[in-house]
Design an enzyme around this catalytic site. Sequence first.
Site, mmCIF file in Angstrom:
data_model
loop_
_atom_site.group_PDB
_atom_site.id
_atom_site.type_symbol
_atom_site.label_atom_id
_atom_site.label_comp_id
_atom_site.label_asym_id
_atom_site.label_seq_id
_atom_site.Cartn_x
_atom_site.Cartn_y
_atom_site.Cartn_z
ATOM 1 N N HIS A 307 0.810 -1.309 0.063
ATOM 2 C CA HIS A 307 0.032 -0.112 -0.048
ATOM 3 C C HIS A 307 0.953 1.251 0.217
ATOM 4 O O HIS A 307 1.966 1.188 0.485
ATOM 5 C CB HIS A 307 -0.783 -0.024 1.264
ATOM 6 C CG HIS A 307 -2.209 1.069 1.185
ATOM 7 N ND1 HIS A 307 -2.138 2.241 1.345
ATOM 8 C CD2 HIS A 307 -3.320 0.731 0.624
ATOM 9 C CE1 HIS A 307 -3.271 3.061 1.050
ATOM 10 N NE2 HIS A 307 -4.062 1.802 0.693
ATOM 11 N N ASP A 364 -8.000 -5.515 0.128
ATOM 12 C CA ASP A 364 -8.509 -6.436 -0.857
ATOM 13 C C ASP A 364 -7.989 -7.877 -0.763
ATOM 14 O O ASP A 364 -8.475 -8.679 -1.394
ATOM 15 C CB ASP A 364 -7.826 -6.094 -2.233
ATOM 16 C CG ASP A 364 -8.449 -4.578 -2.615
ATOM 17 O OD1 ASP A 364 -9.696 -4.444 -2.297
ATOM 18 O OD2 ASP A 364 -7.667 -3.600 -3.213
HETATM 19 N N1 CMC Z 1 4.029 -7.563 -4.849
HETATM 20 C C1 CMC Z 1 5.366 -7.501 -4.940
HETATM 21 N N2 CMC Z 1 6.032 -6.403 -4.841
HETATM 22 C C2 CMC Z 1 5.618 -5.257 -4.578
HETATM 23 C C3 CMC Z 1 3.982 -5.258 -4.281
HETATM 24 C C4 CMC Z 1 3.504 -6.596 -4.469
HETATM 25 N N3 CMC Z 1 2.126 -6.582 -4.241
HETATM 26 N N4 CMC Z 1 3.788 -3.947 -4.134
HETATM 27 C C5 CMC Z 1 4.740 -3.315 -4.016
HETATM 28 N N5 CMC Z 1 6.009 -4.208 -4.487
HETATM 29 C C6 CMC Z 1 7.407 -3.596 -4.354
HETATM 30 C C7 CMC Z 1 7.641 -2.970 -5.597
HETATM 31 O O1 CMC Z 1 7.846 -3.596 -6.799
HETATM 32 C C8 CMC Z 1 8.863 -1.710 -5.190
HETATM 33 O O2 CMC Z 1 9.896 -2.586 -5.176
HETATM 34 P P1 CMC Z 1 11.398 -1.661 -5.595
HETATM 35 O O3 CMC Z 1 11.478 -0.929 -4.522
HETATM 36 O O4 CMC Z 1 12.275 -3.239 -5.409
HETATM 37 O O5 CMC Z 1 11.142 -1.126 -6.787
HETATM 38 C C9 CMC Z 1 8.466 -1.573 -3.718
HETATM 39 O O6 CMC Z 1 7.246 -2.635 -3.249
HETATM 40 C C10 CMC Z 1 7.342 -0.189 -3.588
HETATM 41 O O7 CMC Z 1 6.296 -0.462 -4.496
HETATM 42 P P2 CMC Z 1 5.831 0.598 -5.561
HETATM 43 O O8 CMC Z 1 5.105 0.173 -6.529
HETATM 44 O O9 CMC Z 1 6.766 1.861 -5.607
HETATM 45 O O10 CMC Z 1 4.499 1.306 -4.100
HETATM 46 P P3 CMC Z 1 3.263 2.226 -4.584
HETATM 47 O O11 CMC Z 1 2.956 2.998 -3.222
HETATM 48 O O12 CMC Z 1 3.524 2.901 -5.899
HETATM 49 O O13 CMC Z 1 1.900 1.152 -4.863
HETATM 50 C C11 CMC Z 1 0.430 -0.434 -4.988
HETATM 51 C C12 CMC Z 1 1.196 0.752 -4.314
HETATM 52 C C13 CMC Z 1 -0.855 -0.666 -3.830
HETATM 53 C C14 CMC Z 1 0.036 0.106 -6.220
HETATM 54 C C15 CMC Z 1 1.155 -1.649 -4.866
HETATM 55 O O14 CMC Z 1 1.740 -2.099 -3.435
HETATM 56 C C16 CMC Z 1 0.590 -2.775 -5.566
HETATM 57 O O15 CMC Z 1 0.795 -2.947 -6.708
HETATM 58 N N6 CMC Z 1 0.268 -3.730 -4.755
HETATM 59 C C17 CMC Z 1 -0.697 -4.647 -5.582
HETATM 60 C C18 CMC Z 1 -2.056 -4.246 -5.854
HETATM 61 C C19 CMC Z 1 -2.846 -4.112 -4.490
HETATM 62 O O16 CMC Z 1 -3.054 -4.856 -4.127
HETATM 63 N N7 CMC Z 1 -3.627 -3.026 -4.984
HETATM 64 C C20 CMC Z 1 -4.719 -2.585 -3.793
HETATM 65 C C21 CMC Z 1 -4.415 -1.493 -2.873
HETATM 66 S S1 CMC Z 1 -5.452 -1.488 -1.671
HETATM 67 C C22 CMC Z 1 -6.976 -0.766 -2.261
HETATM 68 C C23 CMC Z 1 -7.097 0.702 -2.541
HETATM 69 O O17 CMC Z 1 -7.072 1.428 -1.833
HETATM 70 O O18 CMC Z 1 -6.871 0.958 -3.721
#
Ligand code: CMC
Length: 430
Positions: A307, A364
């Site tokens: 998140h 989720d």
């Molecule tokens: N699986 C594997 N790696 C992950 C995941 C995951 N679910 N989430 C984040 N990471 C890694 C990402 O690759 C990055 O690694 P590095 O620093 O080596 O590049 C690091 O963690 C930080 O991630 P980010 O993508 O920069 O984080 P963000 O804040 O931009 O994205 C997120 C947040 C929710 C989009 C992301 O965690 C994700 O894609 N999760 C899976 C989708 C999901 O479950 N979404 C629902 C969110 S909660 C409901 C809502 O309010 O929408």
Amino acid sequence: MTNETKTAELHVDGKTITMPMMEDNAGFRAVDIRTLWRDARVYTYDPGFGCTVSCQSAISHVDGEKGQLLYRGYPVEVLTEHCTFVEVAYLLIHGVLPNQAQMEKFSDLFNSHSMIHEDMRTFFRRYPERAHPMAVLSAMVVSLSSFYPEVDKTDEDIDMAATRLLSKLRTIAAFSYKKSIGEPISQPSHKLSYCANFLNMMFSSPVVDYQIDPIIVRVMNQLLVLHADHGQNCSTSTVRMVGSSGANLYASVCAGICALWGPLHGGANQEVVEMLERIHREGCSVDKVIEQAKDKTNPRRLMGFGHRIYKTYDPRAAIAKKICHEVLARLGKQDPLLDLALGLEAKALADPYFVERKLYPNVDFYTGIIYRAMGFPTDMFTVLFALGRLPGWIAQWQELKRDPHQRIGRPMQLYTGPMQPAFVPIDQRT
Ligand code: CMC
């Protein structure tokens, strides 16, 4: 909100720019950069807006380090335990919990607005059988503005506009499901509460009555309350962005529904269950799935994990996990997907990749398993998220309209395209 006496300094081109700082009621601070362009001729660069405050809001507060979510100051755990969804909708929209008389008046409005215009029903007939309910939902919501044009009047009573939309969205959601399975629609009933009505419209048919179970109705209320608001997330920011141009409530909410649909946002609840089904079907090991999610050359992430704000367990996920066990027990069901989810969670939380990045289950991760047990098809999961988030969107839109600091949303960019290449007429181009 307090305007701090403290300031921040930025040194640009040998000049020192002093900017005021602000502190909110929870102690979070921001540098007020509103005059930065005027004073220093520089912008700030922040793709994804991870460090950008776009507004002041009194609706919900998320503390990602503490794992805390408050609606108008009340912890989500308290509201999920003690309030119905309609009560929480009132709280978000009005800023206070309703007393008995206010609640009755608000609930009466729900009943009087629950039907949808007969002409709108013809829209449902024309959608292809396999239309995703989120596509139907967004299109139907924006269509409401043609059937109920009073939404454009600036003095329309907010209870009227809010209950009309909340009530009709529930009816549209149930109708879109009935359309997708080719069954006749079930009309709302004034004898049933908001959630009982929704479940009845979803699952009753001319040949089968839906047996209303008060425990399942309570669970439906709890799940909607869990989703009711969440700060300036992607869909809420979209609602505000569209609203900032002067677009009406229905157009703004329609845009929010489209933003929510994406798999990184509300669409993740569908993705989680599809991921678990795939693992179950293919007999894949939990270890392999975790390795795939860590592999940067593989686009598959562990859905339902991570998140932007929570760097600890999402409080909504903790509640959903508890409800998940309760619902399966109540319905006397066992779901192999729950065992898989528990296994994945345990493995991920012990893995250095997830630990270092502070990736925990989000809202989720467990909700889809609950919806599945209740009989909802996978492609309705994000519709349920939208139904829950609607009071938040309405409250945020209303707050935006009343905010004296609000201006049309208009971020800047750093241009990376060519600068005035030589123009070649079409007949001379190769
Ligand atoms: N699986 C594997 N790696 C992950 C995941 C995951 N679910 N989430 C984040 N990471 C890694 C990402 O690759 C990055 O690694 P590095 O620093 O080596 O590049 C690091 O963690 C930080 O991630 P980010 O993508 O920069 O984080 P963000 O804040 O931009 O994205 C997120 C947040 C929710 C989009 C992301 O965690 C994700 O894609 N999760 C899976 C989708 C999901 O479950 N979404 C629902 C969110 S909660 C409901 C809502 O309010 O929408």
